[in-house]
Each structure stands twice: as structure tokens, then as C-alpha cells.
Write a protein that holds these residues in place. Structure first.
Motif, mmCIF file in Angstrom:
data_model
loop_
_atom_site.group_PDB
_atom_site.id
_atom_site.type_symbol
_atom_site.label_atom_id
_atom_site.label_comp_id
_atom_site.label_asym_id
_atom_site.label_seq_id
_atom_site.Cartn_x
_atom_site.Cartn_y
_atom_site.Cartn_z
ATOM 1 N N GLY A 132 0.870 -1.152 0.008
ATOM 2 C CA GLY A 132 0.243 0.552 0.479
ATOM 3 C C GLY A 132 1.236 0.966 -0.038
ATOM 4 O O GLY A 132 0.270 2.515 -0.557
ATOM 5 N N GLU A 133 2.289 1.375 0.821
ATOM 6 C CA GLU A 133 3.032 2.631 1.016
ATOM 7 C C GLU A 133 3.673 2.915 -0.457
ATOM 8 O O GLU A 133 3.612 3.882 -0.744
ATOM 9 N N LEU A 134 4.044 1.205 -1.700
ATOM 10 C CA LEU A 134 4.557 1.551 -2.201
ATOM 11 C C LEU A 134 3.222 2.263 -3.389
ATOM 12 O O LEU A 134 4.092 3.025 -4.451
ATOM 13 N N ALA A 135 1.861 1.903 -3.982
ATOM 14 C CA ALA A 135 1.366 2.163 -4.814
ATOM 15 C C ALA A 135 0.983 3.313 -4.607
ATOM 16 O O ALA A 135 0.898 3.939 -5.477
ATOM 17 N N SER A 136 1.053 3.984 -3.158
ATOM 18 C CA SER A 136 0.722 5.372 -2.980
ATOM 19 C C SER A 136 1.847 6.343 -3.274
ATOM 20 O O SER A 136 1.723 8.392 -3.263
ATOM 21 N N GLN A 137 2.802 5.734 -3.382
ATOM 22 C CA GLN A 137 4.015 6.925 -4.558
ATOM 23 C C GLN A 137 4.432 6.295 -5.373
ATOM 24 O O GLN A 137 5.898 7.087 -5.895
ATOM 25 N N VAL A 138 4.091 5.585 -6.349
ATOM 26 C CA VAL A 138 4.554 5.175 -7.238
ATOM 27 C C VAL A 138 4.468 6.775 -8.067
ATOM 28 O O VAL A 138 5.840 6.637 -9.063
ATOM 29 N N GLY A 139 3.904 7.622 -8.080
ATOM 30 C CA GLY A 139 4.370 9.198 -8.645
ATOM 31 C C GLY A 139 5.738 9.745 -8.750
ATOM 32 O O GLY A 139 5.972 9.684 -9.140
ATOM 33 N N THR A 140 5.611 9.900 -6.980
ATOM 34 C CA THR A 140 6.984 10.525 -6.922
ATOM 35 C C THR A 140 7.838 9.387 -6.779
ATOM 36 O O THR A 140 9.149 9.879 -7.456
ATOM 37 N N PHE A 141 8.002 7.835 -6.995
ATOM 38 C CA PHE A 141 9.582 7.724 -7.286
ATOM 39 C C PHE A 141 9.569 7.348 -8.842
ATOM 40 O O PHE A 141 10.455 7.628 -9.343
ATOM 41 N N LEU A 142 8.629 7.462 -9.381
ATOM 42 C CA LEU A 142 8.761 8.307 -11.211
ATOM 43 C C LEU A 142 9.341 9.297 -11.398
ATOM 44 O O LEU A 142 10.172 9.990 -12.432
ATOM 45 N N ALA A 143 8.270 10.041 -10.501
ATOM 46 C CA ALA A 143 9.379 11.794 -10.564
ATOM 47 C C ALA A 143 11.027 11.691 -10.084
ATOM 48 O O ALA A 143 11.724 12.504 -9.927
ATOM 49 N N ILE A 144 10.982 10.910 -8.547
ATOM 50 C CA ILE A 144 12.915 11.143 -8.729
ATOM 51 C C ILE A 144 13.483 10.438 -9.803
ATOM 52 O O ILE A 144 14.652 10.492 -9.797
ATOM 53 N N ALA A 145 12.936 9.054 -10.661
ATOM 54 C CA ALA A 145 13.753 8.569 -11.127
ATOM 55 C C ALA A 145 13.683 9.500 -12.600
ATOM 56 O O ALA A 145 15.413 9.401 -13.006
ATOM 57 N N HIS A 146 13.159 10.613 -13.216
ATOM 58 C CA HIS A 146 13.314 11.635 -14.110
ATOM 59 C C HIS A 146 14.462 12.559 -14.027
ATOM 60 O O HIS A 146 15.543 12.545 -14.290
ATOM 61 N N PHE A 147 14.619 12.512 -12.213
ATOM 62 C CA PHE A 147 15.239 13.984 -11.782
ATOM 63 C C PHE A 147 17.053 12.933 -12.117
ATOM 64 O O PHE A 147 17.847 13.944 -12.340
ATOM 65 N N VAL A 148 16.554 11.614 -12.110
ATOM 66 C CA VAL A 148 17.960 11.296 -11.747
ATOM 67 C C VAL A 148 18.466 11.302 -12.434
ATOM 68 O O VAL A 148 19.691 11.539 -13.246
#
Length: 299
Positions: A132-148
Motif C-alpha cells: 500500500g505504501e509503495l502504491a501511494s508513492q508511485v508518482g513520486t518514484f517516477l519523478a525521482i527517476a526523472h530527476f536522476v
């Protein structure tokens, strides 16, 4: 040999012999995230040891086992270190970066994976405790990947340790001993300094970052003959990218659900995933605050 538990990626044993005690590290072979260049790292370690860098003496290296002389010392807690300890780490980095060691392998970074929605779906389908925690942060993780992938690195590129954190350090009579050199390689200087300084200036979370300790690492680096790169988000992109990859790697181990014979125990992988799912979005959100640590108080 006696197993020493607690490693994040490999497995460590202590071997006591009539010629002294040794740390024998069994490298994870089943699902490595990168090619390990044993001979190059060993040559780099030998040069650093010969130059007087405080570290365990490297004895031998192969693609599956590393042997160092055992060093007694106190574990460094995941908490802000003393200003003197941080300053000496900065000096050590400057000395490491000044070593003249040939390094022919310049890593070519692949694009950061963007499969976070799929991983969240698989986690939910397999009943992972952090799904559940991972699902709620998918958008943030995609944004982090773009930043990297898009953050500019100003250089210079240095041959360095790449992994100086409290869990890779000892304190011997209050002074640093640098462990675990197997991730050594070339890296943008700002990424190495930012990762190291932030790790030594905070506790497990991000509520107790000590800017003065962060600056002590940089002051030590300058005192050791190093020159600081310009401030900017590049100081933190290596730490964020490394943690992102480490979290994804542990997610895949948890999804497999198998207790592997090498690498971290499955229970430790679950802890690492939960830490990443909670900590990475907070770290990413605090980038402006972290960049403020790069500005001297008198500036």
C-alpha cells in the motif's frame, strides 16, 4: 569461519588463524546490480592502504570473495558524527582523490527504470506488507527517476570510494577507519561529497540534519587539498539514485520470496524496502533544504 550478521548486500565472516584475524566477504553472486571489477578495486585499495588511508589491509580479491585483515573498532551509529570525525573524513576523501591510480572502466549509466507502477501491482497481488505504501508513492518514484536521469553533473569526475556511510565506517580511538571499498569507481565529485557529508550529518531519518557537521566534511576536504564543485542538486543525485536502485533491487528480492544463498537475508530486504518507500520521498522533498547546507554560514 564465524558469520557476522548485518550486511546489506553481501555476507561477512571472521576467520581467526595463527597469522591473525581476517574479514572474509562472500559477494552476492545471484542478482548483482552491476559488474564487479575485483582486480581494479583491489589495485585501488592497495594504493590507498600504501598511502596511509585508515582502512583494513587488503589481502586478496576474486570475483566471489574478498579478504582483508580484521580491524577492531567501534561501530559508527547512524547519527550525526562529531565535527572532528567529519572533518577527518573530508581530509581522507581529498587524499583518496589525489591518488594516481589507473582506472580504465568508465561506467555507462543506463536509464533509470520506470517500472514502478508494475512493481506496485505485483506487490499488491503477492500481499507484500509494504504494498500500500509503495502504491501511494508511485508518482513520486517516477519523478525521482526523472530527476536522476536529467540532473546535470558539473564535474570533475574522480576515482573514489562511492559508499562512505556510517555502516561502512569504524571509529578507532575516535578516528575514522574506512571499510567496504568494493563499490569504488569513478563518480562526479559533487555526488561523492554530498552523499558522504549528508550521511554523516544526520540520523536514520531527516529530522536531525546538522548543517555544521555537513560543512565540517567540506572544510576537511578543502584542508586536505581538495577544491569544492559548485553548489546545486547534483550533490544529492547520486545518493538519491543509489537509494532508488537499492530499493528496487530489494523489492525484486521480496517479490521472488526466496531466501537466497548470497546477499541480504529476506527479512533484511523487507526492512530495506520499507525504509526506501518511506525515506526516499522525504529525501526528494527536502532537496531545497539540503542545498542550503552547501552555502557557508557567512556567505
Amino acid at each position: 569461519m564465524l558469520r557476522v550478521h548485518g550486511g546489506f548486500a553481501n555476507r561477512l565472516y571472521r576467520l581467526d588463524t595463527d597469522q591473525g584475524s581476517f574479514a572474509v566477504k562472500e559477494l552476492n553472486l545471484l542478482d548483482r546490480r552491476w559488474t564487479y571489477r575485483a582486480e581494479d578495486v583491489f589495485r585501488f585499495e592497495r594504493a590507498a592502504f600504501a598511502a596511509g588511508i585508515p582502512m583494513p589491509e587488503p589481502i586478496s580479491a576474486s570475483h566471489h570473495t574478498l579478504v582483508h585483515r580484521w580491524v577492531e573498532g567501534e561501530k559508527v551509529p547512524e547519527a550525526p558524527v562529531s565535527a572532528a570525525y567529519a572533518f577527518e573524513i573530508g581530509e581522507i576523501l581529498a587524499r583518496v582523490h589525489a591518488l594516481d591510480v589507473a582506472w580504465t572502466h568508465v561506467s555507462i549509466e543506463d536509464q533509470t527504470p520506470r517500472d514502478w507502477p508494475e512493481l506496485a501491482e505485483r506487490a499488491a497481488a503477492t500481499g507484500q506488507p509494504w504494498a500500500g505504501e509503495l502504491a501511494s508513492q508511485v508518482g513520486t518514484f517516477l519523478a525521482i527517476a526523472h530527476f536522476v536521469d536529467t540532473c546535470e553533473r558539473p564535474g570533475p569526475v574522480v576515482l573514489t570510494h562511492r559508499d562512505i556511510h556510517p555502516w561502512n565506517l569504524l571509529a578507532r580511538e575516535g578516528r575514522p577507519v574506512v571499510l567496504d571499498w568494493e563499490l569504488s569507481g569513478v563518480l562526479d565529485l559533487s555526488g561523492e561529497l554530498g552523499s558522504t557529508a549528508l550521511s554523516l550529518a544526520k540520523g536514520p531519518g531527516f529530522d536531525d540534519i546538522k548543517p555544521a557537521i555537513f560543512r565540517s566534511v567540506l572544510d576537511g576536504y578543502v584542508a586536505g587539498g581538495g577544491a569544492l564543485p559548485p553548489p546545486g542538486p547534483s550533490w544529492f543525485v547520486f545518493m538519491i539514485g543509489g537509494w532508488l536502485g537499492f530499493t528496487r533491487w530489494n523489492i525484486l528480492r521480496c517479490l521472488a520470496g526466496i531466501e537466497a544463498s548470497t546477499g541480504p537475508d529476506l527479512a533484511l530486504s523487507h526492512v530495506s524496502v520499507r525504509n526506501g518507500v518511506r525515506g526516499l520521498p522525504e529525501l526528494f522533498g527536502r532537496l531545497p533544504e539540503l542545498e542550503a547546507c552547501l552555502v557557508p554560514p557567512h556567505a
